[in-house]
Design an enzyme around this catalytic site. Structure first.
Site, PDB file in Angstrom:
ATOM      1  N   MET A 193      42.185  49.955  37.204  1.00  0.00           N
ATOM      2  CA  MET A 193      42.634  49.684  35.826  1.00  0.00           C
ATOM      3  C   MET A 193      42.384  50.903  34.959  1.00  0.00           C
ATOM      4  SD  MET A 193      41.126  45.869  35.229  1.00  0.00           S
ATOM      5  CE  MET A 193      41.079  44.646  36.546  1.00  0.00           C
ATOM      6  N   ASP A 205      47.308  36.708  43.325  1.00  0.00           N
ATOM      7  CA  ASP A 205      46.087  37.328  42.803  1.00  0.00           C
ATOM      8  C   ASP A 205      45.763  36.717  41.446  1.00  0.00           C
ATOM      9  OD1 ASP A 205      44.025  39.035  42.055  1.00  0.00           O
ATOM     10  OD2 ASP A 205      45.312  40.798  41.822  1.00  0.00           O
ATOM     11  N   GLY A 206      44.578  36.101  41.380  1.00  0.00           N
ATOM     12  CA  GLY A 206      44.094  35.556  40.120  1.00  0.00           C
ATOM     13  C   GLY A 206      43.844  34.065  40.198  1.00  0.00           C
ATOM     14  N   ASP A 254      40.955  46.904  42.746  1.00  0.00           N
ATOM     15  CA  ASP A 254      41.638  46.826  41.443  1.00  0.00           C
ATOM     16  C   ASP A 254      41.400  48.089  40.632  1.00  0.00           C
ATOM     17  OD1 ASP A 254      42.899  44.166  41.279  1.00  0.00           O
ATOM     18  OD2 ASP A 254      40.855  43.427  41.587  1.00  0.00           O
ATOM     19  N   HIS A 308      40.748  44.212  48.488  1.00  0.00           N
ATOM     20  CA  HIS A 308      41.650  44.354  47.338  1.00  0.00           C
ATOM     21  C   HIS A 308      40.904  45.171  46.288  1.00  0.00           C
ATOM     22  CE1 HIS A 308      44.937  43.071  44.644  1.00  0.00           C
ATOM     23  NE2 HIS A 308      44.008  42.934  43.720  1.00  0.00           N
ATOM     24  N   SER A 357      38.709  40.567  46.325  1.00  0.00           N
ATOM     25  CA  SER A 357      38.788  41.578  45.268  1.00  0.00           C
ATOM     26  C   SER A 357      37.388  42.051  44.931  1.00  0.00           C
ATOM     27  CB  SER A 357      39.426  40.990  44.009  1.00  0.00           C
ATOM     28  OG  SER A 357      39.164  41.862  42.918  1.00  0.00           O
ATOM     29  N   MET A 415      46.823  48.901  38.415  1.00  0.00           N
ATOM     30  CA  MET A 415      47.117  48.418  37.057  1.00  0.00           C
ATOM     31  C   MET A 415      47.028  49.609  36.110  1.00  0.00           C
ATOM     32  SD  MET A 415      45.105  44.803  37.377  1.00  0.00           S
ATOM     33  CE  MET A 415      44.107  45.400  38.738  1.00  0.00           C
ATOM     34  N   GLY A 425      43.840  42.144  34.453  1.00  0.00           N
ATOM     35  CA  GLY A 425      42.836  42.782  33.604  1.00  0.00           C
ATOM     36  C   GLY A 425      41.404  42.325  33.867  1.00  0.00           C
ATOM     37  N   PHE A 426      41.247  41.067  34.262  1.00  0.00           N
ATOM     38  CA  PHE A 426      39.893  40.534  34.401  1.00  0.00           C
ATOM     39  C   PHE A 426      39.793  39.548  35.559  1.00  0.00           C
ATOM     40  CE2 PHE A 426      40.702  41.729  30.052  1.00  0.00           C
ATOM     41  CZ  PHE A 426      39.605  42.512  29.740  1.00  0.00           C
ATOM     42  N   GLY A 427      38.621  39.516  36.175  1.00  0.00           N
ATOM     43  CA  GLY A 427      38.342  38.497  37.182  1.00  0.00           C
ATOM     44  C   GLY A 427      37.937  37.190  36.512  1.00  0.00           C
ATOM     45  N   GLY A 428      37.904  36.135  37.304  1.00  0.00           N
ATOM     46  CA  GLY A 428      37.360  34.868  36.833  1.00  0.00           C
ATOM     47  C   GLY A 428      38.232  34.074  35.874  1.00  0.00           C
ATOM     48  N   HIS A 457      45.491  47.813  44.081  1.00  0.00           N
ATOM     49  CA  HIS A 457      46.310  47.163  43.045  1.00  0.00           C
ATOM     50  C   HIS A 457      46.248  48.039  41.806  1.00  0.00           C
ATOM     51  CE1 HIS A 457      46.782  43.383  40.257  1.00  0.00           C
ATOM     52  NE2 HIS A 457      47.793  44.221  40.164  1.00  0.00           N
ATOM     53  N   MET A 499      51.398  37.942  40.326  1.00  0.00           N
ATOM     54  CA  MET A 499      50.148  37.696  39.591  1.00  0.00           C
ATOM     55  C   MET A 499      50.090  36.237  39.140  1.00  0.00           C
ATOM     56  SD  MET A 499      48.321  40.412  39.647  1.00  0.00           S
ATOM     57  CE  MET A 499      47.016  39.768  38.584  1.00  0.00           C
TER      58      MET A 499
HETATM   59  C1  DX5 Z   1      42.798  40.786  37.844  1.00  0.00           C
HETATM   60  C2  DX5 Z   1      42.695  41.392  39.216  1.00  0.00           C
HETATM   61  C3  DX5 Z   1      42.227  40.465  40.248  1.00  0.00           C
HETATM   62  C4  DX5 Z   1      40.873  39.839  40.012  1.00  0.00           C
HETATM   63  C5  DX5 Z   1      40.943  38.441  40.536  1.00  0.00           C
HETATM   64  O1  DX5 Z   1      43.508  41.646  37.042  1.00  0.00           O
HETATM   65  O2  DX5 Z   1      43.954  41.884  39.614  1.00  0.00           O
HETATM   66  O3  DX5 Z   1      42.309  41.065  41.535  1.00  0.00           O
HETATM   67  O4  DX5 Z   1      39.808  40.508  40.628  1.00  0.00           O
HETATM   68  O5  DX5 Z   1      39.744  37.787  40.239  1.00  0.00           O
HETATM   69  P1  DX5 Z   1      39.563  36.253  40.494  1.00  0.00           P
HETATM   70  O6  DX5 Z   1      39.821  35.990  41.946  1.00  0.00           O
HETATM   71  O7  DX5 Z   1      38.137  36.012  40.102  1.00  0.00           O
HETATM   72  O8  DX5 Z   1      40.533  35.532  39.613  1.00  0.00           O
HETATM   73 ZN    ZN Z   2      44.163  42.543  41.678  1.00  0.00          ZN
END
Ligand code: DX5
Ligand code: ZN
Length: 248
Positions: free
Chosen positions: A38, A204-205, A36, A34, A9, A77, A175-178, A75, A170
């Site tokens: 948003m 994913d996530g 994202d 991937h 991602s 969102m 909404g957020f990475g990490g 993806h 999911m």
């Molecule tokens: C979150 C995204 C993910 C995100 C995953 O809403 O859809 O694709 O980048 O990040 P990680 O792998 O850090 O959880």
């Molecule tokens: Zn994603």
């Protein structure tokens, strides 16, 4: 189950060097990117839109075949998934993955777009068909609060054009990475794998070396990883570790 597809991602990439980050992760062994998208409405965060996707496309060769290396897995969102199908095709998206929750929500039909079909409110079967008609693969994503059962109508459609090519389960709130991996979502993957041995099932996530085995054992084969790949000292090593866990 189908073979592993590793999809870093780019949400966790250095956005100031996005083109180079994208070509680098492909060179390190990634299959797909991937991407994202948003809108600050369907999820409480903003990323980027078509002009940025068009630019990064010039840094990554188009896939030679469906599902091939360099596939842009977008993806979406966003609250109005139907509205953006043509635009994303035009900028080089290969797989358009919309959220089930957005497709069925009638409040998504505000603010018509000049290029969109007049009926922005849609149902998942029609939207999958529309994406296929535009020449892309189609995916459907579900959030943690959404039951996997809602997908059977579309997956079991008698018309091939209405059946998605991939389901995204999911494993965090979008909404957020990490964020922390939610193992509570894996029974959805298990149930899908049991019913559809050949389906591409994406997770994913929170995926990384510490969580991949659970996801692979449940039956996921398309693995998204943002922070685990872009935050790694050895991204190529992480990509091959993820692949081996799925293909073992
Ligand atoms: C979150 C995204 C993910 C995100 C995953 O809403 O859809 O694709 O980048 O990040 P990680 O792998 O850090 O959880
Ligand atoms: Zn994603």
């Amino acid at each position: 189950a189908p073979k592993a597809i590793i999809a870093p991602s780019i949400l966790s990439a250095d956005f100031a060097n996005l083109g180079a980050e994208c070509s680098k992760t492909i060179a390190q062994g990634a299959d797909w990117l991937h991407v994202d998208i948003m809108d600050g409405h369907f999820v409480p965060n903003l990323t980027f839109g078509p002009p940025v996707v068009a630019k990064i496309r010039t840094h990554v060769d188009r896939p030679a075949a469906s599902y091939g290396k360099g596939t842009f897995d977008c993806h979406m969102m966003i609250a109005e998934p139907k509205k953006w199908v043509k635009e994303f095709k035009a900028v080089g998206c290969d797989l358009y993955c919309f959220h089930y929750e957005a497709a069925i929500d009638s409040s998504a039909a505000e603010s018509p777009h000049p290029d969109a079909a007049t009926d922005l409110k849609t149902n998942p079967r029609e939207l999958v068909r529309y994406i296929h008609e535009q020449g892309m693969l189609a995916g459907i994503a579900i959030k943690p609060a959404t039951s996997v059962d809602v997908l059977y109508d579309v997956l079991d459609s008698p018309h091939k054009a209405e059946r998605p090519d991939m389901v995204l389960v999911m494993t965090v709130e979008p909404g957020f990475g990490g964020q922390k991996f939610m193992a509570s979502e894996l029974p959805k993957v298990q149930e899908l794998r049991k019913r559809y041995p050949e389906l591409n099932i994406e997770v994913d996530g929170g995926l990384g070396p510490g969580t991949i085995d659970q996801a692979a054992d449940a039956g996921a084969n398309v693995i998204v990883a943002g922070s685990a790949v872009f935050g790694a000292k050895d991204p190529a090593g992480v990509i091959s570790l993820l692949r081996e866990a799925v293909d073992k």
